[in-house]
Enzyme design. Sequence first.
Site, PDB file in Angstrom:
ATOM      1  N   ASN A  42       0.854  -1.182   0.000  1.00 28.98           N
ATOM      2  CA  ASN A  42       0.000   0.000   0.000  1.00 28.98           C
ATOM      3  C   ASN A  42       0.893   1.238   0.000  1.00 28.98           C
ATOM      4  OD1 ASN A  42       0.641  -0.751   2.712  1.00 28.98           O
ATOM      5  ND2 ASN A  42      -1.035   0.462   3.524  1.00 28.98           N
ATOM      6  N   GLU A  44       0.457   5.208   0.417  1.00 25.74           N
ATOM      7  CA  GLU A  44      -0.497   6.247   0.808  1.00 25.74           C
ATOM      8  C   GLU A  44      -0.076   7.619   0.293  1.00 25.74           C
ATOM      9  OE1 GLU A  44      -1.123   5.783   5.052  1.00 25.74           O
ATOM     10  OE2 GLU A  44      -2.300   3.964   4.691  1.00 25.74           O
ATOM     11  N   CYS A  53      -3.840   0.476  -2.831  1.00 30.99           N
ATOM     12  CA  CYS A  53      -3.747  -0.707  -1.965  1.00 30.99           C
ATOM     13  C   CYS A  53      -2.686  -1.685  -2.476  1.00 30.99           C
ATOM     14  CB  CYS A  53      -5.087  -1.429  -1.906  1.00 30.99           C
ATOM     15  SG  CYS A  53      -6.371  -0.531  -1.033  1.00 30.99           S
ATOM     16  N   GLU A  55      -2.709  -4.990  -2.933  1.00 27.76           N
ATOM     17  CA  GLU A  55      -3.079  -6.006  -3.923  1.00 27.76           C
ATOM     18  C   GLU A  55      -3.254  -5.399  -5.300  1.00 27.76           C
ATOM     19  OE1 GLU A  55      -4.531  -4.890  -1.204  1.00 27.76           O
ATOM     20  OE2 GLU A  55      -6.430  -5.946  -0.854  1.00 27.76           O
ATOM     21  N   CYS A  88     -10.430  -4.505   0.099  1.00 30.43           N
ATOM     22  CA  CYS A  88     -11.487  -3.485   0.124  1.00 30.43           C
ATOM     23  C   CYS A  88     -12.361  -3.622  -1.124  1.00 30.43           C
ATOM     24  CB  CYS A  88     -10.869  -2.088   0.197  1.00 30.43           C
ATOM     25  SG  CYS A  88     -10.216  -1.486  -1.373  1.00 30.43           S
TER      26      CYS A  88
HETATM   27  N1  THU Z   1      -5.251  -1.412   2.351  1.00 24.87           N
HETATM   28  C1  THU Z   1      -4.644  -2.280   1.479  1.00 24.87           C
HETATM   29  O1  THU Z   1      -3.540  -2.022   0.999  1.00 24.87           O
HETATM   30  N2  THU Z   1      -5.282  -3.426   1.186  1.00 24.87           N
HETATM   31  C2  THU Z   1      -6.428  -3.845   1.778  1.00 24.87           C
HETATM   32  O2  THU Z   1      -6.904  -4.919   1.465  1.00 24.87           O
HETATM   33  C3  THU Z   1      -7.082  -3.010   2.779  1.00 24.87           C
HETATM   34  C4  THU Z   1      -6.562  -1.632   2.890  1.00 24.87           C
HETATM   35  C5  THU Z   1      -4.513  -0.197   2.747  1.00 24.87           C
HETATM   36  C6  THU Z   1      -5.001   1.092   2.210  1.00 24.87           C
HETATM   37  C7  THU Z   1      -4.470   2.078   3.247  1.00 24.87           C
HETATM   38  O3  THU Z   1      -3.124   2.389   2.943  1.00 24.87           O
HETATM   39  C8  THU Z   1      -4.470   1.278   4.529  1.00 24.87           C
HETATM   40  O4  THU Z   1      -4.570  -0.076   4.155  1.00 24.87           O
HETATM   41  C9  THU Z   1      -5.594   1.635   5.474  1.00 24.87           C
HETATM   42  O5  THU Z   1      -6.805   1.637   4.824  1.00 24.87           O
END
Ligand code: THU
Length: 133
Positions: A42, A44, A53, A55, A88
């Site tokens: 991930n 940000e 994210c 995946e 998500c």
């Molecule tokens: N996030 C992911 O990378 N994958 C998921 O399946 C759930 C959420 C990340 C996005 C963000 O950087 C952090 O988790 C919190 O939401």
Amino acid sequence: MKREELLKEAFQAMENSYAPYSNYHVGAAIATTDGRVFRGVNVENASFGATNCAERSAVFAAYSYGYRKDTIEALAIVSDGPRIAAPCGICRQVLSELLQQQTPIYLSNGKEEVDTNIAELLPMQFTEEDVNR
Ligand code: THU
């Protein structure tokens, strides 16, 4: 590639997670049918909606190198949260198009493990068939 090996790749990827805002670290790894691995984390952003994210990062990396759903063998997604990180909604939509329905998806947080696939994670999918009229 073995399940445990791919999960290990995802945990190693997680070390590169860029999550200064949520402090929630996620790693992903894709195994291809010819034995390659594509990692993702991930990433940000101060403009939160611009976050990618783990995946999605991994599957976009595999596609960037020419792999497609029929050459993707499995996906592992790991997190450091108290519960496993189930993808998500946006990721489920993306994975529903870019993975085969039964491609194994391994989820782990180091304590709990769940094996699933996108057919199970996203029923009643909106697909290219709905758009290409
Ligand atoms: N996030 C992911 O990378 N994958 C998921 O399946 C759930 C959420 C990340 C996005 C963000 O950087 C952090 O988790 C919190 O939401």
